[in-house]
Write a protein that holds these residues in place. Structure first.
Motif, mmCIF file in Angstrom:
data_model
loop_
_atom_site.group_PDB
_atom_site.id
_atom_site.type_symbol
_atom_site.label_atom_id
_atom_site.label_comp_id
_atom_site.label_asym_id
_atom_site.label_seq_id
_atom_site.Cartn_x
_atom_site.Cartn_y
_atom_site.Cartn_z
ATOM 1 N N LEU A 28 0.830 -1.205 0.000
ATOM 2 C CA LEU A 28 0.000 0.000 0.000
ATOM 3 C C LEU A 28 0.859 1.247 0.000
ATOM 4 N N GLU A 29 0.333 2.283 -0.615
ATOM 5 C CA GLU A 29 0.940 3.605 -0.494
ATOM 6 C C GLU A 29 -0.031 4.466 0.301
ATOM 7 N N ILE A 30 0.448 4.962 1.416
ATOM 8 C CA ILE A 30 -0.425 5.763 2.267
ATOM 9 C C ILE A 30 0.229 7.111 2.540
ATOM 10 N N GLY A 31 -0.460 8.148 2.135
ATOM 11 C CA GLY A 31 0.046 9.493 2.362
ATOM 12 C C GLY A 31 -0.036 9.866 3.828
ATOM 13 N N GLN A 32 0.928 10.647 4.269
ATOM 14 C CA GLN A 32 0.939 11.034 5.676
ATOM 15 C C GLN A 32 -0.180 12.018 6.007
ATOM 16 N N LEU A 33 -0.834 12.546 4.976
ATOM 17 C CA LEU A 33 -1.959 13.458 5.221
ATOM 18 C C LEU A 33 -3.297 12.759 5.005
ATOM 19 N N ALA A 34 -3.243 11.464 4.774
ATOM 20 C CA ALA A 34 -4.470 10.733 4.438
ATOM 21 C C ALA A 34 -5.340 10.482 5.664
ATOM 22 N N GLY A 35 -4.803 10.762 6.835
ATOM 23 C CA GLY A 35 -5.580 10.565 8.048
ATOM 24 C C GLY A 35 -5.738 9.101 8.422
ATOM 25 N N ILE A 36 -4.796 8.298 7.975
ATOM 26 C CA ILE A 36 -4.859 6.869 8.267
ATOM 27 C C ILE A 36 -3.882 6.551 9.400
ATOM 28 N N GLU A 37 -4.373 5.879 10.401
ATOM 29 C CA GLU A 37 -3.499 5.417 11.477
ATOM 30 C C GLU A 37 -2.988 4.044 11.099
ATOM 31 N N ILE A 38 -1.683 3.981 10.864
ATOM 32 C CA ILE A 38 -1.092 2.729 10.390
ATOM 33 C C ILE A 38 -1.351 1.593 11.388
ATOM 34 N N GLU A 39 -1.233 1.916 12.660
ATOM 35 C CA GLU A 39 -1.401 0.889 13.680
ATOM 36 C C GLU A 39 -2.805 0.282 13.645
ATOM 37 N N SER A 40 -3.811 1.141 13.550
ATOM 38 C CA SER A 40 -5.169 0.603 13.541
ATOM 39 C C SER A 40 -5.478 -0.049 12.200
ATOM 40 N N LEU A 41 -4.827 0.440 11.148
ATOM 41 C CA LEU A 41 -4.990 -0.204 9.844
ATOM 42 C C LEU A 41 -4.473 -1.640 9.897
ATOM 43 N N ASN A 42 -3.285 -1.803 10.488
ATOM 44 C CA ASN A 42 -2.707 -3.138 10.627
ATOM 45 C C ASN A 42 -3.616 -4.042 11.452
ATOM 46 N N PHE A 43 -4.160 -3.482 12.516
ATOM 47 C CA PHE A 43 -5.038 -4.251 13.390
ATOM 48 C C PHE A 43 -6.290 -4.694 12.632
ATOM 49 N N CYS A 44 -6.919 -3.760 11.934
ATOM 50 C CA CYS A 44 -8.126 -4.087 11.168
ATOM 51 C C CYS A 44 -7.827 -5.116 10.089
ATOM 52 N N PHE A 45 -6.663 -4.972 9.477
ATOM 53 C CA PHE A 45 -6.286 -5.905 8.424
ATOM 54 C C PHE A 45 -6.189 -7.319 8.973
ATOM 55 N N ASP A 46 -5.559 -7.447 10.154
ATOM 56 C CA ASP A 46 -5.414 -8.756 10.786
ATOM 57 C C ASP A 46 -6.760 -9.427 11.003
ATOM 58 N N VAL A 47 -7.746 -8.645 11.374
ATOM 59 C CA VAL A 47 -9.074 -9.196 11.631
ATOM 60 C C VAL A 47 -9.802 -9.482 10.316
ATOM 61 N N ALA A 48 -9.763 -8.512 9.404
ATOM 62 C CA ALA A 48 -10.577 -8.594 8.190
ATOM 63 C C ALA A 48 -10.082 -9.635 7.188
ATOM 64 N N ARG A 49 -8.798 -9.947 7.248
ATOM 65 C CA ARG A 49 -8.266 -10.850 6.215
ATOM 66 C C ARG A 49 -8.617 -12.310 6.452
ATOM 67 N N ARG A 50 -9.073 -12.637 7.674
ATOM 68 C CA ARG A 50 -9.464 -14.028 7.947
ATOM 69 C C ARG A 50 -10.527 -14.453 6.947
ATOM 70 N N ASP A 51 -10.418 -15.690 6.498
ATOM 71 C CA ASP A 51 -11.382 -16.230 5.530
ATOM 72 C C ASP A 51 -11.371 -15.504 4.191
ATOM 73 N N THR A 52 -10.286 -14.813 3.890
ATOM 74 C CA THR A 52 -10.154 -14.257 2.544
ATOM 75 C C THR A 52 -8.911 -14.891 1.909
ATOM 76 N N MET A 53 -8.702 -14.584 0.642
ATOM 77 C CA MET A 53 -7.513 -15.095 -0.047
ATOM 78 C C MET A 53 -6.242 -14.495 0.544
ATOM 79 N N ALA A 54 -6.415 -13.455 1.338
ATOM 80 C CA ALA A 54 -5.264 -12.764 1.906
ATOM 81 C C ALA A 54 -5.014 -13.169 3.360
ATOM 82 N N ALA A 55 -5.564 -14.310 3.761
ATOM 83 C CA ALA A 55 -5.475 -14.733 5.167
ATOM 84 C C ALA A 55 -4.042 -14.771 5.685
#
Ligand SMILES: [Zn+2]
Length: 110
Positions: A28-55
């Protein structure tokens, strides 16, 4: 969370288009002004990827620094906010053109 679902959907669409079975990594490319918290993004990704091709996929994040053009200095200057005054001349509002991105740069599939 919806951001992560969107990313996973894009990645799965691309993986299917490539007739792949698993997604190894998502870059991913994430701009520092995008208002994205990398830490919470990583956390959400860990949860959301279960049962997907990206598990088992790794999430690789590239930070894109904020950059704007100052009309007074006539050059590009780093910015930390959407509405930023140039740090060099201290007077002109810079025209921010980089740092808001949120995009899937590439995915690696098998
Ligand atoms: Zn300036």
């Amino acid at each position: 969370m919806s951001i992560v679902s969107g990313i996973l959907r894009i990645a799965e669409d691309e993986a299917r288009a490539a007739e792949a079975r698993v997604i190894n990594s998502i870059e991913l490319e994430i701009g520092q002004l995008a208002g994205i918290e990398i830490e919470s993004l990583n956390f959400c990704f860990d949860v959301a990827r279960r049962d997907t091709m990206a598990a088992e996929a790794a999430l690789v994040i590239h930070d894109i620094p904020g950059l704007g053009f100052c009309p007074t200095c006539a050059k590009n200057v780093p910015v930390e906010f959407h509405l930023a005054v140039c740090g060099e001349c201290d007077e002109a509002l810079v025209d921010v053109f980089q740092g808001r991105e949120l995009r899937v740069k590439s995915i690696n599939v098998d």
